[in-house]
Design a protein around this motif. Structure first.
Motif, PDB file in Angstrom:
ATOM      1  N   ILE A  70       0.892  -1.104   0.031  1.00 19.21           N
ATOM      2  CA  ILE A  70       0.065   0.079  -0.075  1.00 19.21           C
ATOM      3  C   ILE A  70       0.831   1.143  -0.019  1.00 19.21           C
ATOM      4  CG2 ILE A  70      -1.675   1.446   1.515  1.00 19.21           C
ATOM      5  CD1 ILE A  70      -2.625  -1.620   2.388  1.00 19.21           C
TER       6      ILE A  70
ATOM      7  N   GLU B 230       0.558   4.343   0.714  1.00 14.14           N
ATOM      8  CA  GLU B 230       0.434   5.190   1.801  1.00 14.14           C
ATOM      9  C   GLU B 230       1.273   4.695   3.225  1.00 14.14           C
ATOM     10  OE1 GLU B 230      -1.842   4.601  -0.255  1.00 14.14           O
ATOM     11  OE2 GLU B 230      -2.362   6.441  -1.228  1.00 14.14           O
TER      12      GLU B 230
ATOM     13  N   PRO C 284     -15.583   6.255  14.620  1.00 14.25           N
ATOM     14  CA  PRO C 284     -15.233   5.249  13.698  1.00 14.25           C
ATOM     15  C   PRO C 284     -14.107   5.993  12.886  1.00 14.25           C
ATOM     16  CG  PRO C 284     -17.660   5.119  13.871  1.00 14.25           C
ATOM     17  CD  PRO C 284     -17.171   6.121  14.295  1.00 14.25           C
ATOM     18  N   GLN C 285     -13.072   5.046  12.510  1.00 15.71           N
ATOM     19  CA  GLN C 285     -11.962   6.139  11.631  1.00 15.71           C
ATOM     20  C   GLN C 285     -11.920   5.264  10.401  1.00 15.71           C
ATOM     21  OE1 GLN C 285      -8.320   8.320  13.225  1.00 15.71           O
ATOM     22  NE2 GLN C 285      -7.611   6.080  12.693  1.00 15.71           N
ATOM     23  N   ASN C 286     -11.972   5.803   9.354  1.00 15.29           N
ATOM     24  CA  ASN C 286     -11.772   5.043   7.936  1.00 15.29           C
ATOM     25  C   ASN C 286     -10.264   5.359   7.814  1.00 15.29           C
ATOM     26  OD1 ASN C 286     -14.555   4.675   7.500  1.00 15.29           O
ATOM     27  ND2 ASN C 286     -14.820   6.413   6.356  1.00 15.29           N
ATOM     28  N   ALA C 287      -9.890   4.414   6.777  1.00 17.72           N
ATOM     29  CA  ALA C 287      -8.198   4.327   6.016  1.00 17.72           C
ATOM     30  C   ALA C 287      -8.362   3.908   4.947  1.00 17.72           C
ATOM     31  CB  ALA C 287      -7.445   3.159   7.034  1.00 17.72           C
ATOM     32  N   ALA C 288      -7.871   4.637   3.752  1.00 26.63           N
ATOM     33  CA  ALA C 288      -8.045   4.507   2.543  1.00 26.63           C
ATOM     34  C   ALA C 288      -6.407   4.614   1.797  1.00 26.63           C
ATOM     35  CB  ALA C 288      -8.792   5.582   1.684  1.00 26.63           C
ATOM     36  N   GLY C 289      -6.158   3.762   0.948  1.00 30.73           N
ATOM     37  CA  GLY C 289      -4.782   3.494   0.342  1.00 30.73           C
ATOM     38  C   GLY C 289      -4.767   3.371  -1.115  1.00 30.73           C
TER      39      GLY C 289
ATOM     40  N   ALA D 119     -17.452   4.101  17.656  1.00 29.09           N
ATOM     41  CA  ALA D 119     -16.784   3.290  16.903  1.00 29.09           C
ATOM     42  C   ALA D 119     -17.156   1.882  17.759  1.00 29.09           C
ATOM     43  CB  ALA D 119     -15.301   3.473  16.876  1.00 29.09           C
TER      44      ALA D 119
ATOM     45  N   VAL E 166      -6.857   8.710  20.139  1.00 27.69           N
ATOM     46  CA  VAL E 166      -6.511   7.803  19.068  1.00 27.69           C
ATOM     47  C   VAL E 166      -7.120   8.105  17.553  1.00 27.69           C
ATOM     48  CG1 VAL E 166      -5.713   6.122  20.645  1.00 27.69           C
ATOM     49  CG2 VAL E 166      -8.134   6.079  19.576  1.00 27.69           C
ATOM     50  N   VAL E 167      -8.127   8.833  17.577  1.00 29.86           N
ATOM     51  CA  VAL E 167      -8.814   9.045  16.414  1.00 29.86           C
ATOM     52  C   VAL E 167      -8.912  10.524  16.418  1.00 29.86           C
ATOM     53  CG1 VAL E 167     -10.078   6.861  16.037  1.00 29.86           C
ATOM     54  CG2 VAL E 167     -11.281   8.771  17.303  1.00 29.86           C
TER      55      VAL E 167
ATOM     56  N   PRO F  91      -7.889   1.496  10.113  1.00 31.52           N
ATOM     57  CA  PRO F  91      -8.931   1.963  10.397  1.00 31.52           C
ATOM     58  C   PRO F  91      -9.532   1.491  11.823  1.00 31.52           C
ATOM     59  CG  PRO F  91      -8.998   0.109   9.069  1.00 31.52           C
ATOM     60  CD  PRO F  91      -7.537   0.381   9.290  1.00 31.52           C
ATOM     61  N   ILE F  92     -10.277   2.206  12.428  1.00 27.37           N
ATOM     62  CA  ILE F  92     -10.883   1.908  13.916  1.00 27.37           C
ATOM     63  C   ILE F  92     -12.496   1.802  13.546  1.00 27.37           C
ATOM     64  CG2 ILE F  92     -11.402   2.598  16.200  1.00 27.37           C
ATOM     65  CD1 ILE F  92      -8.722   3.999  16.109  1.00 27.37           C
ATOM     66  N   ALA F  93     -12.996   0.696  13.609  1.00 23.53           N
ATOM     67  CA  ALA F  93     -14.434   0.430  13.261  1.00 23.53           C
ATOM     68  C   ALA F  93     -15.026   1.288  12.078  1.00 23.53           C
ATOM     69  CB  ALA F  93     -15.246   0.878  14.380  1.00 23.53           C
ATOM     70  N   GLY F  94     -13.851   1.262  10.908  1.00 24.63           N
ATOM     71  CA  GLY F  94     -14.180   2.301   9.832  1.00 24.63           C
ATOM     72  C   GLY F  94     -14.127   1.506   8.593  1.00 24.63           C
ATOM     73  N   THR F  95     -14.024   2.208   7.311  1.00 20.78           N
ATOM     74  CA  THR F  95     -13.931   1.066   6.207  1.00 20.78           C
ATOM     75  C   THR F  95     -12.539   1.340   5.872  1.00 20.78           C
ATOM     76  OG1 THR F  95     -16.012   2.130   5.460  1.00 20.78           O
ATOM     77  CG2 THR F  95     -14.562   1.504   3.943  1.00 20.78           C
TER      78      THR F  95
ATOM     79  N   LEU G  39      -1.987   1.539   7.250  1.00 12.73           N
ATOM     80  CA  LEU G  39      -3.512   1.968   7.143  1.00 12.73           C
ATOM     81  C   LEU G  39      -4.162   1.191   8.553  1.00 12.73           C
ATOM     82  CD1 LEU G  39      -4.784   1.713   3.607  1.00 12.73           C
ATOM     83  CD2 LEU G  39      -3.615   3.660   4.996  1.00 12.73           C
TER      84      LEU G  39
ATOM     85  N   SER H  78     -10.274   0.757   2.421  1.00  8.08           N
ATOM     86  CA  SER H  78     -10.318   0.767   1.206  1.00  8.08           C
ATOM     87  C   SER H  78      -9.328   0.990   0.284  1.00  8.08           C
ATOM     88  CB  SER H  78     -11.477   1.644   0.737  1.00  8.08           C
ATOM     89  OG  SER H  78     -10.985   2.999   1.086  1.00  8.08           O
ATOM     90  N   ILE H  79      -9.201   0.424  -0.968  1.00  3.21           N
ATOM     91  CA  ILE H  79      -7.872   0.580  -1.725  1.00  3.21           C
ATOM     92  C   ILE H  79      -8.577   1.327  -2.916  1.00  3.21           C
ATOM     93  CG2 ILE H  79      -6.244  -0.557  -3.280  1.00  3.21           C
ATOM     94  CD1 ILE H  79      -5.488  -0.533  -0.233  1.00  3.21           C
TER      95      ILE H  79
END
Lengths: 138, 289
Positions: free
Chosen positions: A111, A113, B231-236, B110, B140-141, A118-122, A116, A124-125
């Motif tokens: 990846i 970046e 909730p915290q998303n993460a995208a790559g 979250a 933390v978020v 996430p915390i209870a989140g989405t 990654l 995605s790539i």
């Protein structure tokens, strides 16, 4: 010299391996170090899947001959997982035959970046416009 | 993502000597809401402890002194039975002279990681109405809901102590959600104050304070502060992995025109006049003396 592989054959080979089962993507733990020789099947890497994640069934899978760059590209729709808490920095593409010990691993992709989390989140790539990987003819 | 938000808060303050305190269900509590409860007790002269209610998890217990004053904080994700309940009971190890309780119903936390950061502080002798605690709370978020509960005790007061002017460093807008108290026949009382507010970013919270209606004496204060995570998303993205074939050299080896020869040893054949080959005798010389 005029040695070259031929694009159509590369495409056919790639399609054939994808047709073995259901192509999937697994996010991997940051400690996973891929070994292209020994990591042959999903059973070889399943213990290092990123905690909290499940495999993503890939959609809109395409193998495309790119004559400009002399290669065959593998592309999919952007994969994602929702409501997940994990830490990852790479993913594996593999074909699920229904049996982990016969499900071939195709590639491990970093990846861009980095890590990654996430915390209870989405999670995605956004797949590169050219795809996940490409096989060049020469 | 959105900040977690307070749906509603319910509270109660009692001086009954009962071994529990009952707090009404927060209005509109819905399955999936995060419940955060603050429960305090003061029973002069005897040991009393909190009993963790069934299904709840202890966030922190701030014990002011080991026998009779403490503030506890619990959390629970509401299920359908909680949503249908009319109230919640928080028990003690035995009858308690004075106790307070408050329950938050919070949305948008979250799932599975609702509260991961919290801190408790206590103090005794104060002599001031400004109650301040040094804090070291790092989110933390990037989107959190800060929730803070305060317990103060005081002897010989005319009415339950109230609070105002809650502050946080870095500066954060806080809303007062609970300000309740109870006083016994000896004019000893306890109060519970609760505040909350959206907290943006990852900067550490370094202090918190409230101002009370009277100068606090040595009857003990405690505070528990926590952050509810959004909730915290993460995208790559990926770079294309391009695989190129390796072309090996030809299998054969081209050899230059270098050869060798073996000595071609030719011995002549002597022929007689008849054409027949003869073998000449070998003459041995005789030395004449």
């Amino acid at each position: 010299m005029a040695s070259t592989l031929h694009l159509k054959a590369l495409e056919i080979q790639l399609d054939a391996i994808l047709a073995l089962g259901t192509p999937k993507l697994s996010f991997m733990a940051t400690t996973f170090v891929p070994n292209s020789g020994t990591d042959q099947y999903f059973s070889d890497i399943s213990a290092e899947v990123a905690s909290g994640t499940t495999a993503v069934t890939l959609a809109s899978i395409t193998t495309t001959i790119d004559t400009v760059n002399n290669r065959v590209e593998l592309d999919t729709a952007d994969p994602s997982l929702s409501t997940v808490t994990t830490t990852t920095n790479k993913y594996c593409l593999w074909v699920d035959t229904g049996v982990a010990a016969t499900s071939p691993v195709l590639a491990t992709i970093d990846i861009v970046e980095g890590t990654l989390s996430p915390i209870a989140g989405t999670l995605s790539i956004t797949v590169n416009a050219e795809g996940h990987y490409a096989l060049k003819a020469v | 993502m959105a900040f977690p938000a307070v749906r509603s808060v319910a509270s109660n303050a009692v001086q009954t000597g009962a071994a529990n305190i009952i707090v009404t269900k927060p209005t509109g509590l819905t399955a999936g809401d995060l419940m955060v409860a603050f429960v305090s007790l003061w029973h002069p002269g005897a040991d009393r402890t909190h009993v963790t209610p069934s299904g709840w998890t202890v966030v922190q217990v701030a014990v002011i002194d080991t026998d009779n004053r403490a503030l506890a904080c619990y959390k629970k994700v509401a299920d359908s039975s909680d949503a249908a309940a009319s109230d919640f009971t928080f028990a003690f190890s035995a009858g308690v002279d004075k106790s307070t309780g408050a329950i938050y119903a919070i949305t948008g936390a979250a799932s599975g990681n609702e509260i991961t950061i919290f801190e408790a502080d206590v103090s005794s002798t104060l002599g001031t109405s400004l109650l301040t605690y040094t804090t070291a709370l790092t989110p933390v978020v990037s989107e959190s809901l800060v929730v803070c509960g305060w317990h103060v005790g005081h002897t010989s007061i005319a009415s339950p102590i109230t609070s105002s002017l809650p502050t946080l460093t870095p500066t954060t807008t806080l809303a007062e959600n609970v300000d309740i108290g109870v006083r016994d026949g000896a004019s000893d009382g306890i109060s519970l104050f609760c505040y909350s507010g959206s907290y943006s970013g990852l900067t550490q919270i370094t202090s918190r304070s409230i101002t009370t209606s009277v100068s606090l004496n040595g009857d003990g204060c405690a505070s528990i502060i926590l952050l509810v995570n959004a909730p915290q998303n993460a995208a790559g993205t990926n770079s294309l992995l391009e695989v190129q074939p390796t072309i090996f050299t030809d299998a054969g080896v081209i050899v230059e025109g270098i050869g060798t020869n073996a000595l071609f040893d030719v011995s002549p054949t002597l022929l007689s006049q008849s054409g027949n080959s003869i073998t000449l005798p070998v003459w041995t010389p005789v030395i004449k003396t």
